[in-house]
Scaffold this motif. Structure first.
Motif, mmCIF file in Angstrom:
data_model
loop_
_atom_site.group_PDB
_atom_site.id
_atom_site.type_symbol
_atom_site.label_atom_id
_atom_site.label_comp_id
_atom_site.label_asym_id
_atom_site.label_seq_id
_atom_site.Cartn_x
_atom_site.Cartn_y
_atom_site.Cartn_z
ATOM 1 N N SER A 126 -0.158 22.987 -5.912
ATOM 2 C CA SER A 126 0.344 21.624 -5.712
ATOM 3 C C SER A 126 1.856 21.632 -5.456
ATOM 4 C CB SER A 126 0.017 20.749 -6.920
ATOM 5 O OG SER A 126 0.746 21.153 -8.057
ATOM 6 N N ALA A 127 2.543 22.606 -6.017
ATOM 7 C CA ALA A 127 3.995 22.703 -5.828
ATOM 8 C C ALA A 127 4.370 23.578 -4.635
ATOM 9 C CB ALA A 127 4.643 23.256 -7.093
ATOM 10 N N ILE A 140 7.480 29.302 -14.431
ATOM 11 C CA ILE A 140 7.323 27.865 -14.650
ATOM 12 C C ILE A 140 7.446 27.544 -16.130
ATOM 13 C CG2 ILE A 140 5.693 25.945 -14.537
ATOM 14 C CD1 ILE A 140 4.733 26.951 -11.911
ATOM 15 N N LYS A 143 11.734 21.563 -8.945
ATOM 16 C CA LYS A 143 10.495 20.801 -8.774
ATOM 17 C C LYS A 143 9.920 20.471 -10.146
ATOM 18 C CE LYS A 143 9.069 22.783 -4.316
ATOM 19 N NZ LYS A 143 8.024 23.527 -3.571
ATOM 20 N N VAL A 203 6.037 19.226 -11.782
ATOM 21 C CA VAL A 203 4.616 19.001 -11.502
ATOM 22 C C VAL A 203 4.045 18.137 -12.610
ATOM 23 C CG1 VAL A 203 2.385 20.072 -11.036
ATOM 24 C CG2 VAL A 203 4.500 21.261 -10.376
ATOM 25 N N ALA A 208 3.281 17.156 -7.322
ATOM 26 C CA ALA A 208 4.562 17.848 -7.490
ATOM 27 C C ALA A 208 5.644 17.078 -6.749
ATOM 28 C CB ALA A 208 4.461 19.274 -6.956
ATOM 29 N N GLU A 249 9.922 16.990 -5.591
ATOM 30 C CA GLU A 249 11.110 17.785 -5.335
ATOM 31 C C GLU A 249 12.221 17.410 -6.323
ATOM 32 O OE1 GLU A 249 11.082 20.217 -3.386
ATOM 33 O OE2 GLU A 249 9.594 19.850 -1.802
ATOM 34 N N ALA A 265 6.254 16.988 -3.159
ATOM 35 C CA ALA A 265 6.183 18.379 -2.709
ATOM 36 C C ALA A 265 4.741 18.776 -2.397
ATOM 37 C CB ALA A 265 6.757 19.311 -3.770
#
Length: 257
Positions: A52-53, A69, A135, A137, A154, A156, A163
């Motif tokens: 997703s990111a 992350i 980013k 999420v 996600a 930015e 994103a």
């Protein structure tokens, strides 16, 4: 004396023995495979967060990529990072069905049709080399036509530009609502803006074929899947709105989370 293999007693004895052996095999398999199933489920969740990111990379494992992350717990109501629970042991999925960890929603508020909103949520932070957030999420969910769609959106580093978006669990109709998994449909999301210049929530999933290609806010819906399209629009509106992650995003913008 030889047993009468045609007798009812013999048939039932053999059938019972076979059932017991099968039950033991199934139970043993379930116990042995349970840790592997849990591990695979967690790995799939991480893969969807990365996807997703837009962070999936050829030649690198999910675990390697996810190591960068940062997982944090957020109090949704006040939009602040929370230390009320240990994020490593917090089960976000179970929390959704725990009355003590959720709040009821009235009909006017519950546009995503989730009935109750969790008090805490796990969010996923991607930081740059200087430590700044690049980013974030966010978990999202809401009802479509046949099922609850579970996924991630996600954003930015401006916390206003999408994103990517993806769903990891749903039971929508293949070829119709199930097209939420189509890479071509998901490719519309990156670059879309959440808020307009006035600061109002403006992102929208339109009916299929009706989105303005030049609009920074409109995503074309799924052709032939009006209810699923409406469901996706509603869940995005809810989770990016005042009753979802807007307080958290507002705090991030001011560095106050």
């Amino acid at each position: 004396m030889a047993k009468n293999k045609d007798s009812i007693q013999y048939v039932f004895t053999v059938a019972f023995a076979v059932c017991m052996v099968c039950a033991i095999v199934v139970a043993t398999s379930a116990v042995v495979l349970r840790p592997l199933q849990v591990e695979n489920k967690a790995l799939d969740l991480k893969r969807n967060i990365l996807a997703s990111a837009g962070l999936m990379e050829e030649g690198k494992s999910v675990q390697e990529l996810f190591a960068s992350i940062e997982t944090r717990l957020v109090n949704i109501s006040d939009g602040q990072f929370s230390t009320d629970f240990d994020v490593d042991s917090f089960d976000a999925i179970k929390a959704v069905s725990d009355p003590k960890l959720t709040d009821p929603l009235d009909n006017a508020t519950d546009i995503a049709d989730i009935k109750r909103r969790e008090k805490y949520a796990e969010v996923y932070i991607v930081r740059g080399a200087n430590g700044d957030i690049e980013k974030v999420v966010l978990p999202i969910r809401g009802y479509g036509l046949w099922s609850t769609l579970w996924g991630f959106i996600a954003l930015e580093k401006d916390f206003n530009t999408v994103a990517g978006l993806g769903f990891y669990s749903h039971a929508e109709t293949p070829g119709l609502g199930g097209e939420v998994d189509n890479p071509k449909w998901k490719a519309q999301w990156p670059g879309k803006r959440i808020l307009n210049e006035a600061g109002n929530l403006a992102i929208e999933v339109t009916k299929g074929g009706q989105a303005d290609a030049d609009s920074p806010y409109e995503v074309d819906g799924l052709s032939g899947a009006t209810i699923t399209t409406r469901g996706v629009d509603n869940l995005v509106q809810f989770w990016l709105g005042d009753n979802g992650f807007k307080p958290f995003l507002d705090h991030l913008k001011t560095g106050g989370a």
